[in-house]
Scaffold this motif. Structure first.
Motif, PDB file in Angstrom:
ATOM      1  N   ALA A 290       1.763  12.689   4.859  1.00 22.57           N
ATOM      2  CA  ALA A 290       1.366  13.364   6.093  1.00 22.57           C
ATOM      3  C   ALA A 290      -0.067  13.869   6.051  1.00 22.57           C
ATOM      4  O   ALA A 290      -0.644  14.199   7.086  1.00 22.57           O
ATOM      5  N   ILE A 291      -0.671  13.919   4.856  1.00 24.06           N
ATOM      6  CA  ILE A 291      -2.028  14.449   4.711  1.00 24.06           C
ATOM      7  C   ILE A 291      -3.076  13.429   5.145  1.00 24.06           C
ATOM      8  O   ILE A 291      -4.097  13.785   5.735  1.00 24.06           O
ATOM      9  N   SER A 292      -2.844  12.174   4.839  1.00 22.02           N
ATOM     10  CA  SER A 292      -3.841  11.137   5.132  1.00 22.02           C
ATOM     11  C   SER A 292      -4.059  10.970   6.627  1.00 22.02           C
ATOM     12  O   SER A 292      -3.120  11.028   7.424  1.00 22.02           O
TER      13      SER A 292
ATOM     14  N   ALA B 224       0.792  -1.235   0.000  1.00 22.81           N
ATOM     15  CA  ALA B 224       0.000   0.000   0.000  1.00 22.81           C
ATOM     16  C   ALA B 224       0.823   1.284   0.000  1.00 22.81           C
ATOM     17  O   ALA B 224       0.328   2.332  -0.432  1.00 22.81           O
ATOM     18  N   LEU B 225       2.066   1.247   0.468  1.00 22.54           N
ATOM     19  CA  LEU B 225       2.827   2.477   0.697  1.00 22.54           C
ATOM     20  C   LEU B 225       2.953   3.342  -0.558  1.00 22.54           C
ATOM     21  O   LEU B 225       2.810   4.569  -0.500  1.00 22.54           O
ATOM     22  N   GLY B 226       3.212   2.723  -1.699  1.00 26.59           N
ATOM     23  CA  GLY B 226       3.382   3.487  -2.931  1.00 26.59           C
ATOM     24  C   GLY B 226       2.124   4.253  -3.310  1.00 26.59           C
ATOM     25  O   GLY B 226       2.182   5.431  -3.658  1.00 26.59           O
ATOM     26  N   MET B 227       0.976   3.576  -3.211  1.00 28.90           N
ATOM     27  CA  MET B 227      -0.275   4.241  -3.583  1.00 28.90           C
ATOM     28  C   MET B 227      -0.642   5.320  -2.575  1.00 28.90           C
ATOM     29  O   MET B 227      -1.200   6.354  -2.937  1.00 28.90           O
ATOM     30  N   ILE B 228      -0.345   5.095  -1.299  1.00 23.60           N
ATOM     31  CA  ILE B 228      -0.612   6.113  -0.284  1.00 23.60           C
ATOM     32  C   ILE B 228       0.176   7.373  -0.604  1.00 23.60           C
ATOM     33  O   ILE B 228      -0.341   8.492  -0.521  1.00 23.60           O
ATOM     34  N   ALA B 229       1.431   7.204  -1.000  1.00 23.52           N
ATOM     35  CA  ALA B 229       2.279   8.359  -1.331  1.00 23.52           C
ATOM     36  C   ALA B 229       1.792   9.069  -2.589  1.00 23.52           C
ATOM     37  O   ALA B 229       1.826  10.303  -2.668  1.00 23.52           O
ATOM     38  N   ASN B 230       1.321   8.300  -3.574  1.00 21.28           N
ATOM     39  CA  ASN B 230       0.953   8.890  -4.871  1.00 21.28           C
ATOM     40  C   ASN B 230      -0.457   9.463  -4.911  1.00 21.28           C
ATOM     41  O   ASN B 230      -0.696  10.507  -5.538  1.00 21.28           O
TER      42      ASN B 230
END
Length: 223
Positions: A82-84, A47-53
């Motif tokens: 940091a927004i999520s 999930a990390l990549g999609m969270i960042a993008n």
């Protein structure tokens, strides 16, 4: 439900090993609830990549994912974007890992057995800026946060710059009450409480309820 149709959907990304929560949310969302599931993953690594993008509004995590190691990696999700807002579903909301998750950047911890309709309410509240966890957990988190010196560096005592109403709200935040309960206690609307909180954060240079609760506790606002 009709009032939700005109609202911008809350974009939610799920990390759920069993892939059950997203399906339940989607079923309710079809009935007009303003929720948009933008991603479903079984592990944080995926999930990390999609969270960042994509910068989802809320990242909803099942603590049982990644063989139970999810709560130890909340800081990685917070660092990815940091927004999520991060909401954790845990089997036990009162253990040390739940405390660590909040200190590492989670904005709420709720039981995995929470009804889906209630979960949607929590998602909305967290998206609106609330921290969501029980009062006993907040007390322990504040104590641990104090030891880790992770609170605000604000030196001015809140009582010096807050109005009486703002001090009342700060005291109730320190005791662990949610906005709804504060509103009932003080005879205000939830919107008014949120507006007061925004002003309090601005005055004190804070960003969330955890920081405010810690500062209030240090300055004798607790009940």
């Amino acid at each position: 439900m009709a009032n939700n149709e005109d609202k911008t959907p809350i974009r939610v990304l799920f990390i759920d090993q069993q892939r059950m929560l997203a399906g339940q949310i989607k079923d309710i969302a079809r009935n007009g609830v303003a929720i948009d599931v933008i991603g479903e993953f079984t592990s944080i690594d995926q999930a990390l990549g999609m969270i960042a993008n994509t910068k989802p509004d809320v990242v909803l995590i099942d603590a049982e994912s990644d063989n139970g190691a999810t709560l130890e990696r909340v800081s990685e999700i917070a660092a990815a974007n940091a927004i999520s807002r991060i909401l954790v579903l845990a089997k036990n909301v009162g253990n040390g890992l739940s405390e660590r998750a909040l200190l590492d950047g989670a904005h709420g911890v709720v039981k995995r057995t929470i009804p889906t309709e209630t979960l949607l309410t929590v998602v909305r509240k967290v998206h609106e800026g609330e921290m969501w966890f029980d009062r006993m957990l907040m007390s322990r988190v504040l104590s641990r946060a104090d030891k880790r010196n992770c609170g605000s560096s604000q030196e001015t005592a809140p009582a010096d710059i807050l109005t009486k109403r703002e001090r009342d709200i700060t005291r109730l935040i320190a005791s662990g009450l949610a906005n709804k309960d504060i509103a009932l206690r003080l005879g205000l609307s939830e919107k008014t409480v949120r507006n007061h909180l925004s002003t309090i954060y601005s005055k004190l240079g804070l960003t969330n309820r955890l920081e405010l609760g810690l500062l209030a506790s240090k300055n004798g606002f607790g009940t």
